[in-house]
Scaffold this motif. Sequence first.
Motif, PDB file in Angstrom:
ATOM      1  N   ARG A 326      65.138  62.493  10.998  1.00  0.00           N
ATOM      2  CA  ARG A 326      65.284  61.236  10.266  1.00  0.00           C
ATOM      3  C   ARG A 326      66.429  60.446  10.907  1.00  0.00           C
ATOM      4  O   ARG A 326      67.531  60.978  11.067  1.00  0.00           O
ATOM      5  N   VAL A 327      66.189  59.190  11.219  1.00  0.00           N
ATOM      6  CA  VAL A 327      67.206  58.377  11.882  1.00  0.00           C
ATOM      7  C   VAL A 327      67.268  57.000  11.240  1.00  0.00           C
ATOM      8  O   VAL A 327      66.230  56.359  11.020  1.00  0.00           O
ATOM      9  N   GLY A 328      68.478  56.555  10.929  1.00  0.00           N
ATOM     10  CA  GLY A 328      68.728  55.183  10.524  1.00  0.00           C
ATOM     11  C   GLY A 328      69.569  54.499  11.588  1.00  0.00           C
ATOM     12  O   GLY A 328      70.274  55.162  12.358  1.00  0.00           O
ATOM     13  N   CYS A 329      69.492  53.184  11.667  1.00  0.00           N
ATOM     14  CA  CYS A 329      70.197  52.466  12.720  1.00  0.00           C
ATOM     15  C   CYS A 329      70.767  51.167  12.171  1.00  0.00           C
ATOM     16  O   CYS A 329      70.134  50.500  11.344  1.00  0.00           O
ATOM     17  N   PHE A 330      71.958  50.830  12.640  1.00  0.00           N
ATOM     18  CA  PHE A 330      72.603  49.569  12.294  1.00  0.00           C
ATOM     19  C   PHE A 330      72.904  48.801  13.573  1.00  0.00           C
ATOM     20  O   PHE A 330      73.312  49.389  14.576  1.00  0.00           O
ATOM     21  N   LYS A 331      72.698  47.517  13.544  1.00  0.00           N
ATOM     22  CA  LYS A 331      73.179  46.659  14.625  1.00  0.00           C
ATOM     23  C   LYS A 331      74.645  46.344  14.343  1.00  0.00           C
ATOM     24  O   LYS A 331      74.981  45.898  13.243  1.00  0.00           O
ATOM     25  N   TYR A 332      75.504  46.588  15.305  1.00  0.00           N
ATOM     26  CA  TYR A 332      76.933  46.383  15.101  1.00  0.00           C
ATOM     27  C   TYR A 332      77.209  44.947  14.636  1.00  0.00           C
ATOM     28  O   TYR A 332      76.649  43.982  15.150  1.00  0.00           O
ATOM     29  N   GLU A 333      78.102  44.854  13.664  1.00  0.00           N
ATOM     30  CA  GLU A 333      78.637  43.554  13.285  1.00  0.00           C
ATOM     31  C   GLU A 333      80.108  43.706  12.941  1.00  0.00           C
ATOM     32  O   GLU A 333      80.552  44.776  12.507  1.00  0.00           O
ATOM     33  N   ASN A 334      80.857  42.656  13.164  1.00  0.00           N
ATOM     34  CA  ASN A 334      82.282  42.684  12.858  1.00  0.00           C
ATOM     35  C   ASN A 334      82.503  42.856  11.359  1.00  0.00           C
ATOM     36  O   ASN A 334      81.722  42.361  10.535  1.00  0.00           O
ATOM     37  N   VAL A 335      83.554  43.572  11.038  1.00  0.00           N
ATOM     38  CA  VAL A 335      83.978  43.745   9.653  1.00  0.00           C
ATOM     39  C   VAL A 335      85.419  43.260   9.566  1.00  0.00           C
ATOM     40  O   VAL A 335      86.272  43.691  10.358  1.00  0.00           O
ATOM     41  N   SER A 336      85.703  42.388   8.648  1.00  0.00           N
ATOM     42  CA  SER A 336      87.052  41.841   8.519  1.00  0.00           C
ATOM     43  C   SER A 336      88.078  42.959   8.400  1.00  0.00           C
ATOM     44  O   SER A 336      87.977  43.811   7.524  1.00  0.00           O
ATOM     45  N   PRO A 400      66.257  60.613  -1.437  1.00  0.00           N
ATOM     46  CA  PRO A 400      65.719  59.400  -2.059  1.00  0.00           C
ATOM     47  C   PRO A 400      66.212  58.125  -1.391  1.00  0.00           C
ATOM     48  O   PRO A 400      67.369  58.012  -1.008  1.00  0.00           O
ATOM     49  N   GLU A 401      65.294  57.194  -1.220  1.00  0.00           N
ATOM     50  CA  GLU A 401      65.546  55.817  -0.768  1.00  0.00           C
ATOM     51  C   GLU A 401      65.813  55.677   0.720  1.00  0.00           C
ATOM     52  O   GLU A 401      65.687  54.581   1.264  1.00  0.00           O
ATOM     53  N   VAL A 402      66.160  56.748   1.416  1.00  0.00           N
ATOM     54  CA  VAL A 402      66.481  56.613   2.838  1.00  0.00           C
ATOM     55  C   VAL A 402      65.500  57.340   3.744  1.00  0.00           C
ATOM     56  O   VAL A 402      65.469  57.076   4.948  1.00  0.00           O
ATOM     57  N   ASP A 403      64.700  58.255   3.197  1.00  0.00           N
ATOM     58  CA  ASP A 403      63.777  59.038   4.010  1.00  0.00           C
ATOM     59  C   ASP A 403      62.340  58.766   3.580  1.00  0.00           C
ATOM     60  O   ASP A 403      62.063  57.779   2.911  1.00  0.00           O
ATOM     61  N   GLY A 404      61.440  59.665   3.961  1.00  0.00           N
ATOM     62  CA  GLY A 404      60.034  59.473   3.661  1.00  0.00           C
ATOM     63  C   GLY A 404      59.632  59.979   2.298  1.00  0.00           C
ATOM     64  O   GLY A 404      60.467  60.375   1.476  1.00  0.00           O
TER      65      GLY A 404
END
Length: 446
Positions: A326-336, A400-404
């Motif tokens: 199971r893999v989730g991915c985020f596109k990098y974004e700046n965080v204050s 729950p909510e993140v996998d299949g």
Amino acid sequence: MKNAIPKVGIVSLGCAKALVDSERILTRLRAEGYDISGSYDGADVVIVNTCGFLDSARSESLEAIGEAMAENGRVIVTGCLTDEAAIRAIYPDVLSVTGPHQYQQVVEAVHDAVPPVADPMMSLVPPEGLHLTPAHYAYLKISEGCNHRCTFCIIPSIRGDLSSRPAADVLEEAERLAMAGVKELLVISQDTSAYGVDLGYAESRWHGKPVKSRMTELASALGDLGVWVRLHYVYPYPHVDEVIPLMAEGKLLPYLDIPFQHASPRVLKAMRRPADHERLLERIRKWRAICPDLVIRSTFIVGFPGETDEDFEFLLEWLEQAQLDRVGCFKYENVSGAPANDLPDHVDEDVKEDRYNRLMELSRQISHERGQAKMGKTIEVLIDEVDEEGAFGRSWADSPEVDGCVFLSDTDLQPGDIVLAEVEHAEDFDLWGHVVGRPEPRKRRA
């Protein structure tokens, strides 16, 4: 006041750890006689529990505050969006602004907005407290804060350093949940593997026995309660190896959520993350040799400042070898406030998008292939929902909510049932099948 019995509404944003904060606030308020409203117009005051981890999450939180203000007008803000000046610049009439896990301040703000009714008959709450999840599963938060200083993250500045709960406190809460009918406990924290470091792994007594405040000992004790126990946010410290035999034994679900974030040593160094990718691959192979059913979930960041094409290709090759389920991915974004904002060579958005799509396609293919291996097998499924067309639930592989999900043709089931299902079809992250029986109930161990 709209109601004889004061009613509180809540909007809970962000991660499961914030959801637990919301549950604790509602439990305290319900114990004082407040009722819980599921709508804006039925509430005397609305609490918005915000997320401030990413700039996009901050925007979502501000939108949620605006919606609550427009629909109700009496709004208390709490959570990880801690910039009160920024909130009040847009919404000057919010009643109160507090930070994360400041339960007492939130309760006091509710008291100021709508005083409780002093009637002990309305002050009864179930011993397990109130929960925003379905009745058959619950999140169990074992610590607050984090000692890591990842360059992309501001959680320590929001929630502070690691602060662990004594083992006996965690186990008492878990026992109350199990006795109330909860079938699955999802162990969460910011860093589950570091649990107890701040306490010196101190012992506390539970049912007359000493239990160390350490992940392995706590997980073993939780596994004696006779319910599913799922570990989230596990950093791959060496002692993680110790929980794999517990999974093979059946005390814990064979599931590890490990936020690797990347595989390229150069990118991991810039993130201030562990970078021993070769050793991790070897450990994963050993874990699966001990526990063949082990499912590994992880999350990754693509487009981190300075990430090159070579770094990204390295990550894809590592994923091919690791075969994560199971893999989730985020596109990098700046965080204050995050140090990564000041790193050189930020990646173009279109490049981030391309890398995101390529990584998720590879992860889909891997999950699909691993799902095909389950065809014809019989697996345990915890039922989440049932309607006239059938039921769906989750196996050990699915949080729950993140996998299949596992979709079943059977309709004579109830949420919270645990059944044995034969897998007939597998596609991407989901399975399809039919019920063939019921497993032997998990028994609580003395």
